[in-house]
Scaffold this active site. Structure first.
Site, mmCIF file in Angstrom:
data_model
loop_
_atom_site.group_PDB
_atom_site.id
_atom_site.type_symbol
_atom_site.label_atom_id
_atom_site.label_comp_id
_atom_site.label_asym_id
_atom_site.label_seq_id
_atom_site.Cartn_x
_atom_site.Cartn_y
_atom_site.Cartn_z
ATOM 1 C CE1 TYR A 1 35.138 -27.868 34.339
ATOM 2 C CE2 TYR A 1 35.368 -28.207 31.981
ATOM 3 C CZ TYR A 1 35.830 -27.668 33.168
ATOM 4 O OH TYR A 1 36.975 -26.910 33.187
ATOM 5 C CG ASN B 1 38.900 -19.936 33.952
ATOM 6 O OD1 ASN B 1 39.066 -20.899 33.206
ATOM 7 N ND2 ASN B 1 38.313 -20.053 35.124
ATOM 8 C CD GLU C 1 38.557 -32.369 38.913
ATOM 9 O OE1 GLU C 1 39.655 -31.788 38.849
ATOM 10 O OE2 GLU C 1 37.486 -31.773 39.095
ATOM 11 N NE ARG D 1 40.276 -24.202 44.746
ATOM 12 C CZ ARG D 1 39.482 -24.206 43.687
ATOM 13 N NH1 ARG D 1 39.706 -25.010 42.676
ATOM 14 N NH2 ARG D 1 38.449 -23.385 43.633
ATOM 15 C CG HIS E 1 39.825 -27.572 36.015
ATOM 16 N ND1 HIS E 1 38.670 -27.220 36.664
ATOM 17 C CD2 HIS E 1 40.196 -28.781 36.530
ATOM 18 C CE1 HIS E 1 38.340 -28.199 37.516
ATOM 19 N NE2 HIS E 1 39.250 -29.140 37.449
ATOM 20 N NE ARG F 1 41.278 -19.903 36.821
ATOM 21 C CZ ARG F 1 40.687 -20.749 37.662
ATOM 22 N NH1 ARG F 1 40.549 -20.426 38.929
ATOM 23 N NH2 ARG F 1 40.231 -21.915 37.231
ATOM 24 C CE LYS G 1 39.374 -24.133 32.526
ATOM 25 N NZ LYS G 1 38.139 -23.441 33.000
HETATM 26 P P1 CMP Z 1 36.754 -24.435 36.129
HETATM 27 O O1 CMP Z 1 37.603 -24.373 37.344
HETATM 28 O O2 CMP Z 1 37.302 -25.164 34.969
HETATM 29 O O3 CMP Z 1 35.339 -25.096 36.512
HETATM 30 C C1 CMP Z 1 34.152 -24.792 35.798
HETATM 31 C C2 CMP Z 1 34.323 -23.707 34.804
HETATM 32 O O4 CMP Z 1 33.145 -23.113 34.305
HETATM 33 C C3 CMP Z 1 35.074 -22.556 35.434
HETATM 34 O O5 CMP Z 1 36.418 -22.943 35.660
HETATM 35 C C4 CMP Z 1 34.841 -21.445 34.418
HETATM 36 O O6 CMP Z 1 35.860 -21.376 33.441
HETATM 37 C C5 CMP Z 1 33.555 -21.878 33.725
HETATM 38 N N1 CMP Z 1 32.496 -20.880 33.864
HETATM 39 C C6 CMP Z 1 31.905 -20.247 32.841
HETATM 40 N N2 CMP Z 1 30.987 -19.396 33.275
HETATM 41 C C7 CMP Z 1 30.980 -19.459 34.615
HETATM 42 C C8 CMP Z 1 30.228 -18.819 35.642
HETATM 43 N N3 CMP Z 1 29.286 -17.919 35.382
HETATM 44 N N4 CMP Z 1 30.518 -19.159 36.918
HETATM 45 C C9 CMP Z 1 31.473 -20.091 37.209
HETATM 46 N N5 CMP Z 1 32.194 -20.737 36.280
HETATM 47 C C10 CMP Z 1 31.953 -20.424 34.997
#
Ligand code: CMP
Length: 139
Positions: free
Chosen positions: A50, A113, A127, A86, A116, A103, A10
Site C-alpha cells: 500500500y 471492505n 501487484e 472492480r 482489494h 462489498r 481481506k
Molecule cells: P483498497 O482497494 O484495498 O485500497 C486501499 C484501501 O484503504 C481501501 O481499499 C480501503 O479499504 C482502505 N481505506 C480505509 N479508509 C479509507 C478512506 N477513507 N478512503 C479510501 N480508502 C480507505
C-alpha cells in the site's frame, strides 16, 4: 483482451469464513482463479503493498487491519479482468457499492471492505508480481 488482476480477500472476510462465497462470485462472472494463497502478511509486506497510500491519514490503520488476520491473495484471469473485478467488488465504501456486489453484500466498513482489486492494468502487473512468481501462476 485476456487480462490478469491481483485480488486480496481481506481479514474481515477470512474471519467470517467468506472465502468460498467470494470466490464463487469471481467464477460465476467468468474470472478464473489462476493463483491463490492464504497468508498472514507482515507489517513490511502490507506497507510495501500500500506504499502509494503512505501519506494518507488512514495508512497506519489500513496496515494494522491488513495484518490483523490471514488474507487470501489471488490472481484472477479473464476478458477485461481488471474492470470486471472492480465491477464485481463494487465501490470502495460499501455505503456506495451497487446492490449485488461483494462489498454491498459482505463489507463491514470502508476499511473492512472484504476485498482489494487492482485499479488498472499497469498496477495489476505490479501487484501480481509483488506476491507471485511466474511459476506460481497456472493460467
Ligand atoms: P483498497 O482497494 O484495498 O485500497 C486501499 C484501501 O484503504 C481501501 O481499499 C480501503 O479499504 C482502505 N481505506 C480505509 N479508509 C479509507 C478512506 N477513507 N478512503 C479510501 N480508502 C480507505
Amino acid at each position: 483482451a485476456l487480462e490478469r488482476t491481483l485480488s486480496i480477500i481481506k481479514p474481515d472476510a477470512t474471519r467470517r469464513n467468506l472465502t468460498g462465497k467470494i470466490n464463487a462470485r469471481f467464477e460465476e462472472a467468468g474470472l478464473r482463479i489462476v493463483a491463490q494463497k492464504r497468508v498472514r502478511l507482515t507489517k513490511e509486506q502490507a506497507e510495501g503493498f500500500y506504499a502509494v497510500h503512505r501519506e494518507r491519514s488512514f495508512f497506519g490503520e489500513l496496515v494494522a487491519f491488513m495484518i490483523s488476520g490471514p488474507v487470501v491473495v489471488q490472481v484472477l484471469e479473464g476478458e477485461g479482468a481488471v474492470a470486471k473485478n472492480r465491477e464485481i467488488m463494487g465501490a470502495t465504501n460499501p455505503a456506495n457499492a451497487a446492490a449485488g456486489t461483494i462489498r454491498a453484500d459482505f463489507a463491514e466498513s470502508i476499511e473492512a471492505n472484504s476485498v482489494h482489486g487492482s485499479d488498472s492494468l499497469e498496477n495489476a502487473a505490479i501487484e501480481v508480481a509483488y506476491f507471485f512468481s511466474q511459476c506460481e501462476i497456472a493460467g
